[in-house]
Design a protein around this motif. Structure first.
Motif, short mmCIF file in Angstrom:
data_model
loop_
_atom_site.label_atom_id
_atom_site.label_comp_id
_atom_site.label_asym_id
_atom_site.label_seq_id
_atom_site.Cartn_x
_atom_site.Cartn_y
_atom_site.Cartn_z
N ILE A 57 0.79 -1.23 0.00
CA ILE A 57 0.00 0.00 0.00
C ILE A 57 0.83 1.28 0.00
O ILE A 57 0.27 2.37 -0.09
N GLN A 58 2.17 1.19 0.07
CA GLN A 58 2.94 2.42 0.20
C GLN A 58 2.82 3.31 -1.03
O GLN A 58 2.78 4.54 -0.92
N ASP A 59 2.76 2.73 -2.22
CA ASP A 59 2.60 3.55 -3.43
C ASP A 59 1.28 4.30 -3.39
O ASP A 59 1.21 5.47 -3.77
N ASP A 60 0.23 3.61 -2.95
CA ASP A 60 -1.08 4.26 -2.85
C ASP A 60 -1.06 5.38 -1.82
O ASP A 60 -1.61 6.46 -2.04
N GLU A 61 -0.42 5.15 -0.68
CA GLU A 61 -0.39 6.18 0.37
C GLU A 61 0.26 7.46 -0.16
O GLU A 61 -0.24 8.57 0.07
N ARG A 62 1.38 7.31 -0.86
CA ARG A 62 2.05 8.50 -1.41
C ARG A 62 1.16 9.18 -2.46
O ARG A 62 1.03 10.41 -2.48
N ALA A 63 0.56 8.37 -3.31
CA ALA A 63 -0.28 8.94 -4.37
C ALA A 63 -1.49 9.66 -3.80
O ALA A 63 -1.87 10.74 -4.28
N PHE A 64 -2.11 9.08 -2.77
CA PHE A 64 -3.29 9.72 -2.19
C PHE A 64 -2.93 10.99 -1.43
O PHE A 64 -3.72 11.92 -1.34
N GLY A 65 -1.73 11.04 -0.87
CA GLY A 65 -1.29 12.28 -0.24
C GLY A 65 -1.17 13.40 -1.25
O GLY A 65 -1.60 14.54 -1.00
N ARG A 66 -0.57 13.11 -2.39
CA ARG A 66 -0.46 14.12 -3.46
C ARG A 66 -1.85 14.51 -3.98
O ARG A 66 -2.12 15.67 -4.25
N LEU A 67 -2.71 13.50 -4.10
CA LEU A 67 -4.05 13.77 -4.61
C LEU A 67 -4.83 14.66 -3.65
O LEU A 67 -5.54 15.58 -4.07
N ARG A 68 -4.69 14.42 -2.33
CA ARG A 68 -5.40 15.22 -1.34
C ARG A 68 -4.99 16.70 -1.46
O ARG A 68 -5.82 17.60 -1.47
N ALA A 69 -3.70 16.95 -1.60
CA ALA A 69 -3.21 18.33 -1.73
C ALA A 69 -3.68 18.96 -3.03
O ALA A 69 -4.08 20.13 -3.06
N ALA A 70 -3.65 18.18 -4.10
CA ALA A 70 -4.08 18.72 -5.40
C ALA A 70 -5.57 19.04 -5.40
O ALA A 70 -6.01 20.04 -5.98
N LEU A 71 -6.35 18.21 -4.73
CA LEU A 71 -7.79 18.47 -4.65
C LEU A 71 -8.06 19.76 -3.89
O LEU A 71 -8.93 20.55 -4.28
N ALA A 72 -7.33 19.97 -2.78
CA ALA A 72 -7.52 21.21 -2.03
C ALA A 72 -7.20 22.42 -2.89
O ALA A 72 -7.92 23.43 -2.88
#
Length: 758
Positions: A26-41
């Motif tokens: 899941i580490q790849d997903d965790e990093r990707a979702f962190g970037r996605l969260r910031a981009a969404l904001a």
């Protein structure tokens, strides 16, 4: 909306799935979702800023105002979708054999550098996520599907398509994500199943929109899923549905169905479709009662009824075909045959009878006024004096009105040399009741509802307008019409034709009021203009420019007459449970879609009134001749235990019915019992199932509970429930209709079916 904290893990797996929480998985997903969260904001903040600027933008009107309003609508829709979802907008990912992972979302998102973090599920780049299979991996190494709950991943599934595709990055399950999702408890609202769309369904969703595409399949094959996802896909991908060039209309069978699916399209990233039942297409149609007389139902469902209504309208149209004289205050005015025919020729073929009447009245007055001008120019005497000298009588109030108007206009040539005299002449003609009566004889104001009632009640009109009807048919229709009990469901297509051809009878009153108000406003604007010009002492006399049309355009109020949201035309129409539509109902839809672009979803075996022909033959009869058929054969919803009981019910009357095979078993056999056990059955189910919904079918005396609905066999079509309890199914009638009702009711079950008998 995603609710996890900014720094916390997106994964919230239960203890039994601890192995799936391995950091290597899941580490790849965790990093990707962190970037996605910031981009969404950042994306939300940018959209809010742009919307605020658009709302503050000052425009002068016209195209600028239209462009601004469209921009505000687009940004508002975008914000609603962004605020609804967080990182849970991501439904899955694919890992190509060569390249970086591609994450698929409900909408597209990129970061500040332009790196694509989410690909819209409808984009070509996302197609491999849905279409890849072990037979054709399409360059995909593995596919991951997520299950979200309140913004956290509570489960996920991996499918690997190549031998070396695991490499500690995939968590393999015995059960695919799709099969696992089938056993989930249902809710009062349909949930989209975007993450688990199957390859055969996706191919149908993305098919071209030329002509009519029929999606044929038995219960539980995902027809409604395909219909809704296809609607969202076409709104995104089909240029004909964008930029104001046409919309999409989604038709469902009844109001409970519409309420059930109304949240799916927004969850798929689209709010641009109009959703309705056939009754919604006709104002007041929701109040129509069901027609129970089979003969009347058959006759009014005939597509030829539209032609009968059209003939009935023409019976009231009597435009003069030869030269004729019309009375005026200046004496009879003779109009040529060419002038008479020109009056009632529509400048726009889409005008209804009453709309054309307004246009024709204006032309009629113009022609009569011109003829009066010609007569006055040819005369050597003052027209009114000549009228009186010929013994036409004393001056009438209309004459006084004309003289007052002329005096306000100033000096004029009595022989009509001054064009200004046309205004008072036309005003007099407008108020001439005798002239209006003559025009009414040519083209009367009609009420479409009254016209249709008159047709149903008059044997003579039916003989003239519907020559194919026999005397027994006419007797049945006139007897039903004489009851005067309001409209029935089978009246609505004919009423739709009548209202389309005749138009709103109140439109003429509104138009007269609008013109009177416009004239009053014009007088005010002219007074303001004259006052501004009179007080202008500048050297350039800038205010003098206000005599032109600029001021009138600037001060003119826009026409804000409301439009019927279902009038169309639409660029594409999606019809679910289409097997139930009569030929007359099909005509209602075809009139609203000139391109003949349809997605038609249904099952011939579920037609309550029978469907003996092919889809191609049925649709050709109503004007749809470019027809493709895609067949779905796998039942994903209904357990095998239920299908084993339901299949023989429909095959007893329709041996060739398309009964789909079930892909799963619930482990719960179909139960039978007495009606007296209903309360205990429901109590036991509610105690054992804290989630989910149930339905009792065929018990109108049962009022329902918080999680238990009470519906008729007709109103369950298109719906699904964890528990289905059927009461006295043998009492629903014999033949095709009774068998179809029982078959449909049984196959609503996703978990358990109980049959209770008195």
């Amino acid at each position: 909306m995603e609710t996890s904290t900014a720094g916390g893990s997106v994964f919230d797996l239960p203890e039994r799935l601890r192995a799936k929480g391995d950091v290597r998985l899941i580490q790849d997903d965790e990093r990707a979702f962190g970037r996605l969260r910031a981009a969404l904001a950042d994306t939300v903040a940018d959209a809010e800023s742009r919307l605020d600027r658009a709302r503050r933008q000052r425009v002068t009107g016209g195209q600028e105002a239209l462009d601004r309003d469209l921009d505000i609508q687009r940004l508002s829709r975008r914000l609603r979708i962004l605020r609804r979802f967080g990182v849970d907008a991501c439904v899955g990912r694919i890992d190509p054999v060569d390249g970086e992972p591609v994450r698929i979302g409900r909408f597209g998102v990129a970061d500040a550098d332009g790196t694509r973090l989410l690909v819209d599920w409808r984009a070509p780049a996302a197609e491999r996520y849905f279409a890849a299979s072990h037979g054709d991996p399409m360059g995909v190494s593995s596919r991951r599907r997520y299950r979200w709950l309140r913004g956290r991943i509570v489960d996920y599934w991996d499918e690997v398509f190549v031998d070396d595709g695991i490499d500690h990055r995939a968590a393999l399950d015995d059960q695919s994500a799709f099969i696992a999702s089938l056993g989930q408890s249902r809710t009062p609202k349909m949930r989209d199943v975007l993450a688990t769309i199957q390859s055969d369904q996706d191919a149908t969703i993305r098919a071209g929109s030329d002509g009519a595409l029929v999606v044929d399949g038995g219960p539980g094959t995902g027809k409604t899923v395909v219909a809704l996802h296809r609607a969202a896909y076409l709104l995104y991908a089909d240029a004909r549905l964008q930029g104001g060039r046409g919309g999409l209309l989604f038709i469902g069978p009844h109001r409970p169905y519409i309420d059930y699916i109304d949240d799916v399209l927004p969850s798929l990233g689209e709010e641009g479709a109009r959703v309705a039942t056939p009754a919604d297409l006709v104002t007041g149609g929701q109040d129509a009662r069901e027609e129970n007389d089979p003969a009347v139902r058959r006759l009014k469902s005939d597509a030829r009824i539209a032609a009968a209504v059209e003939r009935a309208v023409r019976l009231w149209q009597h435009p003069p075909t030869r030269a004729t004289s019309v009375p005026t205050h200046w004496g009879p005015v003779r109009l040529s045959a060419a002038q008479c025919s020109g009056v009632f020729e529509a400048s726009d073929g889409a005008l209804s009878h009453n709309e054309l009447r307004i246009e024709a009245w204006d032309r009629f007055l113009d022609i009569v006024a011109d003829r009066i001008g010609d007569l006055r120019r040819d005369s050597e005497a003052d027209p009114i004096s000549e009228r009186w000298s010929q013994g036409w009588g004393e001056a009438t109030p209309a004459d006084e009105t004309w003289l007052d108007a002329v005096s306000r206009e100033g000096d004029f040539d009595a022989y009509g040399a001054d064009d200004e005299v046309d205004a008072p002449v036309r005003m007099t003609l407008e108020a001439d009741s005798e002239l209006r009566a003559r025009f009414d004889a040519f083209w009367p104001l009609l009420d479409p509802d009254a016209l249709l009632r008159g047709l149903w009640r008059s044997g003579a009109m039916l003989r003239a307008c519907a020559p194919w009807l026999g005397e027994a048919d006419i007797a049945a229709l006139t007897a039903a019409g004489a009851q005067g009990a309001g409209w029935t469901d089978v009246d609505l297509p004919a009423l739709d034709v009548a209202r389309t051809l005749v138009g709103d009878p109140s439109v003429e009153v509104r138009e007269r009021r609008r013109r009177a108000e416009a004239e009053a406003e014009r007088e005010i604007r002219d007074a303001v203009r004259d006052d501004l010009i009179a007080s202008d002492d500048s050297d350039m006399r800038i205010m003098g420019m206000l005599r032109g049309q600029d001021l009138r355009r600037t001060l003119a109020a826009p026409d804000e007459r409301a439009l019927d949201p279902f009038a169309g035309p639409f660029a594409h129409i999606v019809v679910d449970e289409a097997q139930e539509l009569s030929d007359a109902q099909w005509q209602m839809l075809v009139r609203r879609c000139p391109s003949r672009s349809f997605t038609i979803v249904g099952d011939r075996a579920q037609a309550r009134h029978g469907f003996p022909e092919s889809w191609a033959n049925r649709l050709a009869r109503v004007g749809l001749d470019r027809v493709r058929v895609a067949t779905l054969t796998v039942n994903y919803r209904t357990p095998a235990e239920v299908m084993d009981v339901a299949g023989p019910v429909i095959r007893a009357v329709l041996p060739d019915a398309n009964v789909p095979g079930a892909v799963r078993s619930s482990g719960l056999p179909v139960r039978e019992g007495a009606v007296s056990e209903l309360t205990s059955v429901l109590d036991d189910w509610e105690a054992a199932h804290p989630d989910g919904i149930a339905v009792v079918i065929g018990a109108p005396w049962f009022d329902g509970r918080e999680r238990v609905r009470s519906l008729s066999p007709v109103l369950v079509k298109g719906l699904e429930f964890d528990l289905v309890v059927i009461v006295d199914p043998e009492g629903w009638g014999s033949g095709v209709t009774g068998a179809v009702d029982r078959y449909v009711a049984m196959t609503r079950a996703t978990g358990e079916l109980v049959l209770l008998r008195s």
